[in-house]
Enzyme design. Structure first.
Site, PDB file in Angstrom:
ATOM      1  CG  HIS A   1       2.443  -1.739   2.079  1.00  0.00           C
ATOM      2  ND1 HIS A   1       2.581  -2.495   3.217  1.00  0.00           N
ATOM      3  CD2 HIS A   1       1.678  -0.677   2.439  1.00  0.00           C
ATOM      4  CE1 HIS A   1       1.899  -1.943   4.209  1.00  0.00           C
ATOM      5  NE2 HIS A   1       1.352  -0.830   3.764  1.00  0.00           N
TER       6      HIS A   1
ATOM      7  CG  ASP B   1      -1.720   0.338   1.515  1.00  0.00           C
ATOM      8  OD1 ASP B   1      -1.195   0.055   0.416  1.00  0.00           O
ATOM      9  OD2 ASP B   1      -1.716  -0.442   2.481  1.00  0.00           O
ATOM     10  CD  GLU B   2      -0.553   1.194   6.294  1.00  0.00           C
ATOM     11  OE1 GLU B   2      -0.907   1.376   7.466  1.00  0.00           O
ATOM     12  OE2 GLU B   2      -0.217   0.088   5.848  1.00  0.00           O
ATOM     13  CB  VAL B   3       3.695   6.288   0.753  1.00  0.00           C
ATOM     14  CG1 VAL B   3       5.123   6.612   0.317  1.00  0.00           C
ATOM     15  CG2 VAL B   3       2.992   5.419  -0.286  1.00  0.00           C
TER      16      VAL B   3
END
Ligand code: ACM
Length: 660
Positions: free
Chosen positions: A242, A305-307
């Site tokens: 992100h 988050d969300e790699v």
């Protein structure tokens, strides 16, 4: 004293009889009313500070605005006598006393608190107690002893996906204060924007924000504004994923070659920081040091988050680094690499005097205990963190952008089912919760309507006793609080009106309103599957205007339950006839171009409902063939129409079933 007698007599869960939200820990209503007129005055005694003077002035001003009564300056006896024992912490901390005691008699109100935080909470309660009856504005006599159930009651605001300017932030803080929230979590960077000035790394905001960022001066202004309202400010800088907006100015931080531009679409993207280069940590050391000095709160959020790992997989040097560390399991090696990054960053955060917060993904078995995990994926990870001795807060169930109902949010509890097998010490690790408003589909004009009033239901879950669960009463009070919030400067009602007028483009608003009131946007992440949105897609259509939760559908469902035939007929007739009324407006407003199908469907569904009522009123059973046709119609109506849902389908289905 009367105080003791009242509390003694008070049933633990009395019939409410009040409009307060969040519900106080203890309340007993008394006899008579304290009148509110132009002589309303607050007097402060005990410990004094500028924040308290300002809060007293703000209370008087808010009272004046919401009642329309100009307040006379002068020496009238105090209507509200406030006593504060002592100062609170210089930097507001997570575990501070926020309790207060408020006693209102027809002669005077008295608010007592240990420190300014309790005073601020009590003043909000007092303001909410002001109402109008046949005798004028006043406050019903009462005794309240109140304190929060959870110490951590927050709202996360994403200012990266769509920029949210200073005034939007400030009125959000006003709303938060009104419902006793105490943590403003500021999501300041993401793929689509880096929103704060760094003097050490000017290209972060300089190249990563389209010029839409907060100066450090403005950050200090927000922090002071929040402190004035008893709200902590925690910045989030999302890393290692992100993070595209960082790479526009500093591509060397990334794991792929670049160059990078600000991301204009929504989703999870490949660019991620390079966890293998020492230069990355040098940069972050300096950056975190700068931001740690700017933001006084003890906590510092690093996202996490969300790699998706794609850049890591594509970089031979990073692959080699993983091999050298023995992280060779294909499924797990990127998680191990991220855990390494998290540990390195946590060391930096600690070095700069802060406690790290990260989303669920940072939770690994060897995570140091001086970290806080924010759970967006579910209660399980919160319980897992607690078992590891790691603090946590719940956000799963509190995502306002997913367009759930207030009742759905209300049902989520940080100490709900997921925490049921924790011991007491582990339960203490769950500090509370934070709502979140991600702004892919939220512009500044939409912000309030996406946050309020549903936020107040979550605020109640986090403040009030666990057994405060009456949904009907929650909705009743939510309507009251919604109107009060508008008086405080929130725009969720007024902006809705303006957006309806924009849709109608000078034509009749009524048929547009009738449709808008019974539709909702699709839930969760369904919107992005219907249409390719970007940062520049206009958010000015019916789906944006419609409320996340149709109040009318909810009210209609109540009429069905109550078999209130006359009122049902009124609504159904209006809906059946609406398509014809809307047609000419649709013909001249491009903004309504997508809505013809759902408008026709509303009319058809309403016609079915009216026929069902005919059968019910005639005491006849509807023919099977009719029921079959209506059921097919309702099946069709249940499906989303583009990004819209028809929210009166379920109660009309109920009617059709009743007519069988
Ligand atoms: C998140 O929703 N990715 C924290």
């Amino acid at each position: 004293m009367m105080t003791k007698v009242l509390f003694f007599l008070m049933a633990p869960l009395a019939i409410w009889g009040h409009d307060l939200m969040p519900v106080p820990a203890k309340i007993a209503l008394g006899q008579g009313r304290l009148r509110i007129d132009g002589n309303f005055r607050v007097e402060l005694t005990g410990y004094r500070e500028a924040r308290l003077e300002e809060a007293a002035a703000r209370l008087t001003e808010n009272m004046s605005r919401s009642t329309g009564i100009p307040m006379r300056p002068g020496a009238s006896p105090a209507a509200l006598l406030v006593h504060c024992e002592r100062a609170s912490a210089a930097v507001q901390a997570a575990r501070e006393d926020e309790s207060y005691r408020l006693v209102v008699t027809p002669q005077q109100a008295r608010l007592d608190a240990a420190n300014p935080l309790g005073v601020l909470r009590g003043m909000e309660t007092f303001l909410q107690m002001v109402d109008l009856d046949a005798g004028g504005f006043g406050v019903t006599a009462a005794e309240i002893a109140d304190q929060p159930r959870f110490q951590w009651r927050g709202l996360m605001l994403d200012v990266a996906r769509h920029w949210m300017p200073l005034d939007a932030v400030k009125r959000t803080l006003d709303g938060m204060a009104a419902v006793k929230l105490n943590v403003f979590h500021w999501h300041l960077s993401d793929n689509q924007g880096f929103r704060v000035e760094s003097q050490r790394f000017p290209k972060l905001a300089g190249m990563g924000s389209d010029g839409h960022y907060f100066t450090q001066e403005q950050v200090r202004e927000v922090i002071a504004y929040a402190r004035g309202r008893g709200i902590r400010v925690i910045p989030e800088f999302d890393m290692p994923g992100h993070a595209t907006a960082w790479f526009v100015g500093y591509p060397e931080l990334a794991s792929g070659p670049g160059p990078y531009t600000i991301e204009r679409e929504w989703g999870v993207f490949d660019p991620a920081m390079d966890p293998t280069r020492e230069e990355t940590y040098k940069f972050l050391d300096t950056f975190i040091g700068e931001m740690a000095a700017l933001f006084p709160d003890a906590y510092f959020h690093i996202g996490g988050d969300e790699v998706n790992g794609k850049q890591w997989d594509a970089n031979p040097r990073i692959q080699e680094f993983k091999r050298a560390h023995g992280w060779t399991n294909k499924e797990k090696s990127n998680e191990e690499l991220q855990a390494y990054f998290t540990r390195r960053v946590q060391t930096l955060v600690r070095k700069h005097g802060k406690k790290m917060i990260g989303w669920d993904e940072v939770l690994t078995p060897d995570l140091p205990r001086d970290v806080l995990v924010q759970s967006w994926r579910g209660q399980k990870s919160l319980a897992a963190a607690a078992r590891q001795g790691v603090d946590g807060i719940l956000s799963h169930g509190y995502y306002l952008d997913l367009m759930y109902s207030a009742a759905d949010h209300y049902a989520a509890d940080p100490l709900g089912d997921g925490a049921s097998d924790l011991n007491e010490e582990q339960r203490q690790r769950i500090l509370g919760g934070e709502a979140a408003i991600w702004s892919e589909y939220v512009t500044p004009e939409l912000l309030d309507a996406r946050v309020w009033p549903r936020m107040a239901a979550i605020a109640e879950r986090l403040w009030s006793r666990q057994d405060v669960t009456d949904v009907a009463d929650m909705y009743r009070r939510l309507d009251v609080v919604s109107r009060e919030l508008e008086w405080l400067g929130l725009t969720h009602v007024s902006q809705y009106e303006k957006m309806l007028e924009r849709l109608a483009d000078g034509g009749p608003v009524a048929p547009v309103r009738t449709l808008a009131e019974v539709v909702e946007g699709v839930k969760e992440y369904a919107r992005e599957e219907v249409l390719k949105y970007t940062s520049f897609t206009p958010l000015n259509r019916l789906v944006d205007t419609a409320r996340p939760e149709s109040q009318v559908a909810r009210q209609f469902a109540v009429l069905v339950e109550a078999r209130d035939v006359a009122k049902m007929r009124e609504w159904l007739t209006r809906w059946r006839d609406n398509d014809a009324r809307l047609a000419p407006v649709e013909a001249s407003s491009e903004l309504l171009a997508d809505d013809a199908e759902i408008s026709r469907e509303l009319s058809a569904v309403a016609a079915a409902g009216l026929q069902a009522l005919d059968y019910i009123q005639a005491g006849q059973h509807a023919p099977a063939e009719w029921t079959e046709r209506q059921t097919a119609l309702l099946e069709q109506a249940k499906k989303p129409k583009g990004v819209l849902l028809l929210s009166v389908e379920p109660p009309v289905r109920k009617l059709v079933e009743l007519a069988k």
